[in-house]
Write a protein that holds these residues in place. Sequence first.
Motif: not given
Length: 155
Positions: A58-71, A143-149
């Motif tokens: 949505n126009g915001r720079p992303v630094t990384y993603l962290d995926y988690s899964a339900h068992p 996790i966005f470049a501005d530190g927001d998540e």
Amino acid sequence: MTMTHTLDASDASPGGDSIRLLDVRDSPLSLDEVYAAVGDDAAGGTAVFVGTVRDHDNGRPVTYLDYSAHPGAGAELRRVAEKVAADFPVRALAAVHRTGRLAVGEIAVVAAVSCAHRAEAFAACERLVEDLKHEVPVWKHQIFADGDEEWVGAC
């Protein structure tokens, strides 16, 4: 969490189990592994989808993603795969989803379907990816470049 289901090629005969590989894992994904899993001499078309971490949302720079899964994510992935295999003339089907921290450009999901004809393979692969995204309990923490998540419900 790792859930793997791999079958040999003889299981892909009509009436056999066409689901060759399903996995939710915290290690890097292999396009070659998934493509090899859906190999079938009776298939005239194989559709493969590779989902990667992009550098924006949505126009915001992303630094990384962290995926988690339900068992129970593996069981839901199997349910989704079985429905696709029942609704389409699938020769072979495979899908793997990554969990953990992923950098921009890393592979988050690989899905592949082989069928006798290309149109069927495209349609089945699209349904597999869409249903996986909306029904399998895997969550994305951006996790966005501005530190927001931001958490995204189902990936």
